[in-house]
Scaffold this motif. Structure first.
Motif, PDB file in Angstrom:
ATOM      1  N   LEU A 215     -14.039  -1.941   1.779  1.00 55.58           N
ATOM      2  CA  LEU A 215     -13.491  -1.417   0.528  1.00 55.58           C
ATOM      3  C   LEU A 215     -14.082  -2.113  -0.692  1.00 55.58           C
ATOM      4  N   ALA A 216     -15.192  -2.817  -0.489  1.00 53.60           N
ATOM      5  CA  ALA A 216     -15.736  -3.644  -1.561  1.00 53.60           C
ATOM      6  C   ALA A 216     -16.176  -2.843  -2.777  1.00 53.60           C
ATOM      7  N   ASN A 217     -16.655  -1.632  -2.589  1.00 50.29           N
ATOM      8  CA  ASN A 217     -17.202  -0.848  -3.690  1.00 50.29           C
ATOM      9  C   ASN A 217     -16.302   0.299  -4.142  1.00 50.29           C
ATOM     10  N   VAL A 218     -15.064   0.300  -3.686  1.00 48.98           N
ATOM     11  CA  VAL A 218     -14.098   1.301  -4.140  1.00 48.98           C
ATOM     12  C   VAL A 218     -12.877   0.578  -4.696  1.00 48.98           C
ATOM     13  N   ASP A 219     -12.295   1.139  -5.726  1.00 43.57           N
ATOM     14  CA  ASP A 219     -11.179   0.507  -6.415  1.00 43.57           C
ATOM     15  C   ASP A 219      -9.849   1.109  -5.983  1.00 43.57           C
ATOM     16  N   GLY A 220      -8.790   0.388  -6.308  1.00 43.79           N
ATOM     17  CA  GLY A 220      -7.449   0.930  -6.162  1.00 43.79           C
ATOM     18  C   GLY A 220      -6.877   0.844  -4.760  1.00 43.79           C
ATOM     19  N   THR A 221      -5.718   1.460  -4.610  1.00 53.93           N
ATOM     20  CA  THR A 221      -5.022   1.463  -3.327  1.00 53.93           C
ATOM     21  C   THR A 221      -5.068   2.857  -2.715  1.00 53.93           C
ATOM     22  N   PHE A 222      -4.690   2.908  -1.442  1.00 51.24           N
ATOM     23  CA  PHE A 222      -4.759   4.168  -0.691  1.00 51.24           C
ATOM     24  C   PHE A 222      -3.443   4.405   0.046  1.00 51.24           C
ATOM     25  N   ASP A 223      -3.083   5.670   0.115  1.00 50.09           N
ATOM     26  CA  ASP A 223      -1.885   6.046   0.865  1.00 50.09           C
ATOM     27  C   ASP A 223      -2.167   6.130   2.363  1.00 50.09           C
ATOM     28  N   LEU A 224      -3.444   6.341   2.702  1.00 51.00           N
ATOM     29  CA  LEU A 224      -3.822   6.470   4.108  1.00 51.00           C
ATOM     30  C   LEU A 224      -5.245   5.966   4.288  1.00 51.00           C
ATOM     31  N   ILE A 225      -5.416   5.065   5.242  1.00 51.08           N
ATOM     32  CA  ILE A 225      -6.736   4.554   5.620  1.00 51.08           C
ATOM     33  C   ILE A 225      -6.941   4.882   7.092  1.00 51.08           C
ATOM     34  N   ALA A 254      -8.326  -5.481   5.488  1.00 49.53           N
ATOM     35  CA  ALA A 254      -8.542  -4.672   4.295  1.00 49.53           C
ATOM     36  C   ALA A 254      -7.337  -3.766   4.036  1.00 49.53           C
ATOM     37  N   ALA A 255      -6.809  -3.179   5.102  1.00 52.43           N
ATOM     38  CA  ALA A 255      -5.665  -2.286   4.956  1.00 52.43           C
ATOM     39  C   ALA A 255      -4.430  -3.038   4.484  1.00 52.43           C
ATOM     40  N   ILE A 256      -4.211  -4.241   4.985  1.00 52.26           N
ATOM     41  CA  ILE A 256      -3.066  -5.033   4.554  1.00 52.26           C
ATOM     42  C   ILE A 256      -3.114  -5.260   3.049  1.00 52.26           C
ATOM     43  N   GLY A 257      -4.318  -5.499   2.540  1.00 52.64           N
ATOM     44  CA  GLY A 257      -4.449  -5.779   1.120  1.00 52.64           C
ATOM     45  C   GLY A 257      -4.509  -4.551   0.225  1.00 52.64           C
ATOM     46  N   ARG A 258      -4.989  -3.419   0.744  1.00 52.66           N
ATOM     47  CA  ARG A 258      -5.294  -2.300  -0.139  1.00 52.66           C
ATOM     48  C   ARG A 258      -4.499  -1.016   0.113  1.00 52.66           C
ATOM     49  N   LEU A 259      -3.612  -1.034   1.078  1.00 55.82           N
ATOM     50  CA  LEU A 259      -2.711   0.108   1.218  1.00 55.82           C
ATOM     51  C   LEU A 259      -1.665   0.076   0.108  1.00 55.82           C
ATOM     52  N   ALA A 260      -1.312   1.235  -0.404  1.00 52.84           N
ATOM     53  CA  ALA A 260      -0.199   1.334  -1.337  1.00 52.84           C
ATOM     54  C   ALA A 260       1.100   1.068  -0.570  1.00 52.84           C
ATOM     55  N   PRO A 261       2.155   0.609  -1.246  1.00 53.35           N
ATOM     56  CA  PRO A 261       3.438   0.434  -0.555  1.00 53.35           C
ATOM     57  C   PRO A 261       3.836   1.709   0.175  1.00 53.35           C
ATOM     58  N   GLY A 262       4.160   1.572   1.451  1.00 51.64           N
ATOM     59  CA  GLY A 262       4.497   2.718   2.281  1.00 51.64           C
ATOM     60  C   GLY A 262       3.291   3.422   2.865  1.00 51.64           C
ATOM     61  N   GLY A 263       2.065   2.944   2.537  1.00 51.42           N
ATOM     62  CA  GLY A 263       0.844   3.551   3.062  1.00 51.42           C
ATOM     63  C   GLY A 263       0.595   3.174   4.511  1.00 51.42           C
TER      64      GLY A 263
END
Length: 337
Positions: A215-225, A254-263
């Motif tokens: 996820l180094a070159n993409v910003d923000g959080t995700f609802d689903l990875i 990466a998912a632990i850090g970049r998932l949105a809450p509830g993602g």
């Protein structure tokens, strides 16, 4: 900008085309194959090698032989429109007394996917790091996504396929989450190019291919990875397979850090089992518990890739399993590492 689909210098049979022209030719070729109801379910590299080695199978007798089994063919076998599209895409390579396609085409459900001509592990495979793999793991991954994603789709506005390869995960997400933006990331430029082509062919307009390491070159959080990495250390060090459990572990982090809450993270991978223990699974359980995630970890196939056990990378393993991890981040923003 020139797009090459081979790791070696291409033969003089066809001239490489600019990227946009190659993509257009491939999409046209894919539509021609769709119209004749082309289908090929890709087996393991070992099966491909075995079947192609049988008497009478050296030369193609059908389009399935050309694009699926990737056999040498006489150009007179190919319909004019298909041969023309192959020529426009720079897909014709000299081979023995005929030609060979520099890409293969596999079917998954109603979709067709372009991917590399020589799958990792096949006897005549190259060692190019830009190989784009497609095979039984792809089918298992897609099947699991189709089972799990519909229940999540209503709350997904932004999702990502990590290590997209031919784009299967991203395209499945685009069809199941039509209101979401779907990022498809990889460090392999050929994978990104083929993901773009395959998405166009599948009318998956929401897919956004992007170069990124994790996820180094993409910003923000995700609802689903979602991700389908190999969990084996590949002898040939092919990008599509290499890295071992460290790659899958990095995806979990990466998912632990970049998932949105509830993602949610949906991960298909293939750990090696040693002395009856799945060390990867045990470590992932500890990480997710510390982070307060709700998760499930299921062994969906206990014994795959048995041919790998005789190779140096498989030494000491009891077996290789296929596993499915579903992990959901707590709605609280607080995460314990």
């Amino acid at each position: 900008m020139i797009l090459q689909f081979e790791h070696k210098r291409p033969p003089t049979v066809t001239r490489p085309s600019p990227l946009a022209s190659v993509a257009a030719a491939l999409v046209h070729l894919g539509k021609e194959l769709q119209q004749i109801n082309y289908r090929f379910h890709t087996p393991t590299p070992a099966t491909i090698e075995l079947v192609n080695s049988r008497p009478g199978n050296a030369r193609a007798r059908s389009l399935v032989d050309v694009f699926g089994w990737n056999r040498e063919f006489n150009p007179a076998l190919i319909p004019v429109a298909i041969l023309s599209a192959m020529r426009d895409a720079g897909m014709l390579a000299e081979s023995g007394n005929g030609l060979r396609s520099t890409l293969r085409v596999s079917s998954l459900g109603e979709q067709l996917y372009f991917h590399s001509a020589h799958p990792a592990g096949q006897a005549d495979a190259g060692t190019a790091p830009d190989t784009v793999c497609f095979g039984p793991d792809t089918y298992r991954f897609a099947r699991q996504l189709r089972f799990c994603v519909p229940a999540l789709a209503g709350r997904v506005t932004r999702c990502i396929d990590l290590g997209c390869a031919a784009g299967t995960g991203a395209i499945e997400l685009a069809h199941m989450c039509p209101a979401a933006s779907v990022h498809a990331v990889d460090t392999n430029p050929v994978a990104l190019a083929l993901t773009r082509v395959n998405a166009l062919l599948a009318n998956a307009t929401g897919v956004l291919p992007e170069y990124s390491h994790m996820l180094a070159n993409v910003d923000g959080t995700f609802d689903l990875i979602v991700a389908n990495p190999a969990c084996m250390v590949d002898d040939a060090a092919l990008t599509c397979r290499h890295g071992g459990a460290a790659v899958s572990g990095a995806i979990v982090n990466a998912a632990i850090g970049r998932l949105a809450p509830g993602g949610t993270l949906l991960l298909y991978t293939t750990p090696g089992i040693v002395d009856g223990v799945d060390q990867f699974g045990e470590e992932v359980a500890r990480r997710l518990d510390r982070a307060g995630f709700a998760w499930s970890y299921d062994e969906i196939d206990p014994d795959i890739r048995s041919d790998e056990l005789g190779k140096p990378a498989g030494a000491g393993l009891d077996r290789i399993a296929a596993v499915w991890l579903m992990a959901t981040k707590p709605t609280s923003h607080h995460v314990n590492w």
